[in-house]
Design an enzyme around this catalytic site. Structure first.
Site, PDB file in Angstrom:
ATOM      1  N   HIS A  11       8.559   3.594   8.925  1.00 25.07           N
ATOM      2  CA  HIS A  11       8.339   2.790  10.165  1.00 25.07           C
ATOM      3  C   HIS A  11       7.048   3.325  10.643  1.00 25.07           C
ATOM      4  O   HIS A  11       6.652   4.443  10.842  1.00 25.07           O
ATOM      5  CB  HIS A  11       9.420   2.796  10.979  1.00 25.07           C
ATOM      6  CG  HIS A  11       9.191   2.077  12.284  1.00 25.07           C
ATOM      7  ND1 HIS A  11       9.322   0.740  12.218  1.00 25.07           N
ATOM      8  CD2 HIS A  11       8.555   2.519  13.476  1.00 25.07           C
ATOM      9  CE1 HIS A  11       9.228   0.081  13.242  1.00 25.07           C
ATOM     10  NE2 HIS A  11       8.681   1.115  14.116  1.00 25.07           N
ATOM     11  N   ASN A  16      13.391   4.696   4.818  1.00 22.74           N
ATOM     12  CA  ASN A  16      12.245   3.772   5.230  1.00 22.74           C
ATOM     13  C   ASN A  16      11.149   4.345   6.091  1.00 22.74           C
ATOM     14  O   ASN A  16      11.427   5.419   6.638  1.00 22.74           O
ATOM     15  CB  ASN A  16      12.955   2.647   6.164  1.00 22.74           C
ATOM     16  CG  ASN A  16      12.031   1.470   6.925  1.00 22.74           C
ATOM     17  OD1 ASN A  16      11.449   0.937   6.174  1.00 22.74           O
ATOM     18  ND2 ASN A  16      12.262   1.551   8.259  1.00 22.74           N
ATOM     19  N   THR A  32       0.787  -1.171   0.030  1.00 25.13           N
ATOM     20  CA  THR A  32      -0.131   0.026  -0.041  1.00 25.13           C
ATOM     21  C   THR A  32       0.933   1.363   0.030  1.00 25.13           C
ATOM     22  O   THR A  32       0.316   2.414  -0.686  1.00 25.13           O
ATOM     23  CB  THR A  32      -1.055   0.048   1.210  1.00 25.13           C
ATOM     24  OG1 THR A  32      -0.284   0.060   2.353  1.00 25.13           O
ATOM     25  CG2 THR A  32      -1.988  -1.153   1.117  1.00 25.13           C
ATOM     26  N   MET A  91      10.818  -6.295   4.668  1.00 24.54           N
ATOM     27  CA  MET A  91      10.978  -7.018   6.021  1.00 24.54           C
ATOM     28  C   MET A  91      12.369  -7.818   6.111  1.00 24.54           C
ATOM     29  O   MET A  91      12.346  -8.794   6.339  1.00 24.54           O
ATOM     30  CB  MET A  91       9.905  -8.032   6.232  1.00 24.54           C
ATOM     31  CG  MET A  91       8.408  -7.072   6.369  1.00 24.54           C
ATOM     32  SD  MET A  91       8.209  -5.922   7.382  1.00 24.54           S
ATOM     33  CE  MET A  91       6.515  -5.680   7.292  1.00 24.54           C
ATOM     34  N   ILE A 123      16.358  -6.856   7.442  1.00 23.56           N
ATOM     35  CA  ILE A 123      17.344  -6.033   8.246  1.00 23.56           C
ATOM     36  C   ILE A 123      18.630  -6.167   7.259  1.00 23.56           C
ATOM     37  O   ILE A 123      19.080  -7.329   7.070  1.00 23.56           O
ATOM     38  CB  ILE A 123      17.497  -6.502   9.738  1.00 23.56           C
ATOM     39  CG1 ILE A 123      16.213  -6.280  10.370  1.00 23.56           C
ATOM     40  CG2 ILE A 123      18.669  -5.560  10.373  1.00 23.56           C
ATOM     41  CD1 ILE A 123      16.524  -6.445  11.859  1.00 23.56           C
ATOM     42  N   LEU A 124      19.114  -5.101   6.987  1.00 19.42           N
ATOM     43  CA  LEU A 124      20.170  -4.858   5.981  1.00 19.42           C
ATOM     44  C   LEU A 124      21.623  -4.677   7.007  1.00 19.42           C
ATOM     45  O   LEU A 124      21.450  -3.894   7.924  1.00 19.42           O
ATOM     46  CB  LEU A 124      20.058  -3.627   5.109  1.00 19.42           C
ATOM     47  CG  LEU A 124      18.643  -3.883   4.136  1.00 19.42           C
ATOM     48  CD1 LEU A 124      18.210  -2.569   3.475  1.00 19.42           C
ATOM     49  CD2 LEU A 124      18.955  -4.965   2.838  1.00 19.42           C
TER      50      LEU A 124
HETATM   51  C1  GAR Z   1       3.477  -0.746   6.732  1.00 19.42           C
HETATM   52  O1  GAR Z   1       2.717  -0.406   7.918  1.00 19.42           O
HETATM   53  C2  GAR Z   1       5.083  -0.263   6.995  1.00 19.42           C
HETATM   54  O2  GAR Z   1       5.162   0.872   8.018  1.00 19.42           O
HETATM   55  C3  GAR Z   1       5.609  -1.347   7.940  1.00 19.42           C
HETATM   56  O3  GAR Z   1       4.989  -2.734   7.176  1.00 19.42           O
HETATM   57  C4  GAR Z   1       3.752  -2.022   6.690  1.00 19.42           C
HETATM   58  C5  GAR Z   1       3.724  -2.408   5.162  1.00 19.42           C
HETATM   59  O4  GAR Z   1       2.710  -2.217   4.381  1.00 19.42           O
HETATM   60  N1  GAR Z   1       6.894  -1.434   7.915  1.00 19.42           N
HETATM   61  C6  GAR Z   1       7.728  -1.768   9.072  1.00 19.42           C
HETATM   62  O5  GAR Z   1       7.245  -2.170   9.979  1.00 19.42           O
HETATM   63  C7  GAR Z   1       9.224  -2.030   8.909  1.00 19.42           C
HETATM   64  N2  GAR Z   1       9.896  -2.038  10.164  1.00 19.42           N
HETATM   65  P1  GAR Z   1       2.470  -2.008   2.843  1.00 19.42           P
HETATM   66  O6  GAR Z   1       3.184  -3.456   2.358  1.00 19.42           O
HETATM   67  O7  GAR Z   1       1.050  -2.351   2.554  1.00 19.42           O
HETATM   68  O8  GAR Z   1       3.117  -0.917   2.359  1.00 19.42           O
END
Ligand code: GAR
Length: 204
Positions: free
Chosen positions: A112, A110, A17, A93, A95-96
């Site tokens: 978060h 990124n 999204t 998802m 960790i680099l």
């Molecule tokens: C989002 O909420 C993003 O902020 C989070 O994963 C979701 C991905 O949604 N990211 C993390 O937690 C990274 N630490 P999406 O695939 O619909 O964009």
């Protein structure tokens, strides 16, 4: 001749999204200094890949299963071969390592789903972040866009937006509100801001 744009890769693992928000912002002109030229996933089944295809953006998949210890080297090669100048982690998802973040120093951002420094770092991703926020009983949470360095969620903050927590919220409801009210707004804004600075050759 069209103006030069920053070649941007969006790295994804899931629904995409946030990728969609960047695609839409590109179409509406909120993002004008950069262009997504590659969507890279570490999972073949990421729905984000379908979103990229629908928008006619090149896709690539690099999985740990296929590349093992060479996983990051393969990521670096694909990004370099495609001339990528800005990397956006949008629900990626993974960790680099320091090797990766040093290769693209100040060129990785990124999103978060919390107000860093709350509920961030290793183990805090996706719904887990919202579960932790609800468990703590915070009344305000939000989202952060930051530069990526070798410390998980530890790089310089670029944008933040606060979101209310309401009584009776579930992690899923809170996640949706944080996405809608914060992530989908601040991520395109940050992409434009950083792309503009790269185009101007500013030091980041
Ligand atoms: C989002 O909420 C993003 O902020 C989070 O994963 C979701 C991905 O949604 N990211 C993390 O937690 C990274 N630490 P999406 O695939 O619909 O964009």
């Amino acid at each position: 001749m069209s103006a030069k744009k920053v070649k941007t890769a969006v790295l994804v693992s899931g629904g995409g999204t946030n990728l969609q928000a960047i695609i839409d912002a590109q179409k509406s002109g909120i993002i004008k200094s950069g262009e997504i030229t590659l969507v890279l996933s570490n999972r073949y089944d990421a729905y984000a890949l379908e979103r990229a295809k629908a928008a006619e953006i090149k896709t690539a998949v690099v999985t740990r299963k296929d590349f093992g210890k060479d996983f990051e080297d393969r990521l670096i090669s694909v990004l370099t071969e495609n001339g990528i100048e800005l990397i956006v982690l949008a629900g990626f998802m993974v960790i680099l390592s320091k090797k990766f973040t040093d290769t693209f120093k100040n060129r990785i951002i990124n999103v978060h789903p919390s107000l860093i420094p709350s509920f961030c770092g290793e183990g805090y991703y996706g719904l887990r972040v919202h579960e932790a926020a609800l468990k703590k009983g915070v009344k305000v949470t939000g989202a952060t866009v930051h530069f990526v360095n070798e410390i998980p969620d530890g790089g310089e903050i670029i944008e933040q937006k606060a979101v209310r927590v309401y009584p009776g919220d579930t992690p899923e409801r809170l996640q949706k509100r944080v996405m809608r009210q914060a992530e989908w707004k601040i991520l395109p804004k940050a992409v434009e801001k950083i792309s503009e600075r790269i185009l101007k050759n500013e030091r980041l």
